[in-house]
Design a protein around this motif. Sequence first.
Motif, mmCIF file in Angstrom:
data_model
loop_
_atom_site.group_PDB
_atom_site.id
_atom_site.type_symbol
_atom_site.label_atom_id
_atom_site.label_comp_id
_atom_site.label_asym_id
_atom_site.label_seq_id
_atom_site.Cartn_x
_atom_site.Cartn_y
_atom_site.Cartn_z
ATOM 1 N N GLU A 341 0.827 -1.214 0.000
ATOM 2 C CA GLU A 341 0.000 0.000 0.000
ATOM 3 C C GLU A 341 0.858 1.261 0.000
ATOM 4 O OE1 GLU A 341 -2.403 -0.447 3.454
ATOM 5 O OE2 GLU A 341 -3.639 -2.069 2.622
ATOM 6 N N GLU A 344 2.533 1.689 -3.361
ATOM 7 C CA GLU A 344 1.547 2.133 -4.350
ATOM 8 C C GLU A 344 1.294 3.635 -4.219
ATOM 9 O OE1 GLU A 344 -2.666 0.464 -6.045
ATOM 10 O OE2 GLU A 344 -2.429 0.550 -3.856
ATOM 11 N N ARG A 345 1.202 4.107 -2.980
ATOM 12 C CA ARG A 345 0.971 5.538 -2.753
ATOM 13 C C ARG A 345 2.113 6.369 -3.330
ATOM 14 N NH1 ARG A 345 -0.739 6.732 3.210
ATOM 15 N NH2 ARG A 345 1.491 6.764 3.684
#
Length: 489
Positions: A341, A344-345
């Motif tokens: 996550e 991805e950010r």
Amino acid sequence: MAGQQPISPRELLNSSATSYLITPLPTIATLTTLLATVQQPTYDPAGQVSWCRDVLSIADKQRGGDPASTDPNAPLPPFNYDPSLQRLIDTALPMLLKLAARRKPMSSFMPGYVSEAMYLCGVYEANGAFPEHIAHNPQGAFSRFESAAKGGYHAAWYRLGSDYERFGDNAHAKECFERGAKHDVPSCIYRVGVAWLLGQLGFPGSIELGLPLLKEAAGLATVDTPEPAYTWALILLNEYTAAPVSPALLEPHLPTGTSPAAEARTYLERAAYLNYAPAQLRLGRAYELAEDPFPFDALHSVQFYELASRQGDPQGDMALSKWFLSGCEDVFDKDEVLAYELAERAAEKGLPAAQFAMGYYAEIGIGCAQDKARAEQWYSMASGGGNADASERLQALSRSRTLTRQEHEQITDSQLVRKRTQARMRSQAGKAGSAPSDGSSEPSGQPQQPAAAPPPRQDRPDYQGPQTFEAMGIHTQKLEAKNSECLVM
């Protein structure tokens, strides 16, 4: 922390755990609480300006981006603010316009709150961020800055100097910066110091004359101008590549008995305390790799990376991803889903190293389902951004050479875990060698207190103009260059 239960990574990313590491900043909630009070006709006008300033500071942060990297006179595109913040903005700007208009026509005296209100109105007249309140008019904004500076809001000299510098009028730029420096405006002292150091704005290059000014600016650094503290730390660490400074020239500027590295730590922590993301990243790396004079401390490393991440810095996101990819023994567990996550950010913000990480995660199935096609898409994006590792992985995938989970574990162990283990051992060896003779020892991992901040000041230069690190010859993308070498360094 041997023998203790490791912390959950998601629990670790708790803002309250890092609150002591940064200076308290105003929030929408606190400003909303004050709304009815500041609107009272009898409320102190200087307090009204301060409230408006804080509202607009939050608006600038919510909009995002780096104002220093763009033309501050170019109109900003429309932006949808949080409704609760928009309500405050719709109160703050009309209030500022009324306060800025309180100057008496035939009087040379201008109250301090009037000059600051005039300056703030000029900032938003220049960038057109709120056309429903203040029309975009760079020429009118320049006149406001000039009136504010002459009226006693000395931070406006920096904005004027920056505008002149952008226009190519170095003589007037130099004059404005020097006038602001005489009034202890940190940004002006900093700009003059860099100009002396690098031979800019008509100053002859002189390290000897530039260093005292840069040190002074570092001591005056504020939340709005934290760069001087960070730059002084880079100089002390010999990381200021534009004008390397010899130890002999630095020695007169060090407290007796203090090493350049120890002094740099003080200023790095000060810049981080002032919420400056590059300093927070640098501290995260220093605690991760036990760089002198910092001990190895996984917890503080994650906390400083998280502070940078919280400000939207993709390198902070990626550094956290790499920590949670492997975890840290006795401190916190690994969490591959969270690692995915965070990467991805950062990737969505355009960081090539993070785009490579997303390809790597998709190729192996880390925190997500294994997906070769998706891996190739991310690797292509990273390769287009200059990531050499991504190009190599694309070539390997074209030959159906996919990395296995076992190979990933070997890479992680040899390049991430081993590096941190070596840092921990080096830190423990240094601690044992410097233990006090009475058998006591200092608590490990506790960062030094940031250098004491000067009394609150009214100089808040919202525009940084050409005072970016790149324009000054300071390469803040050094971390990105290192991170792009490989996902697991």
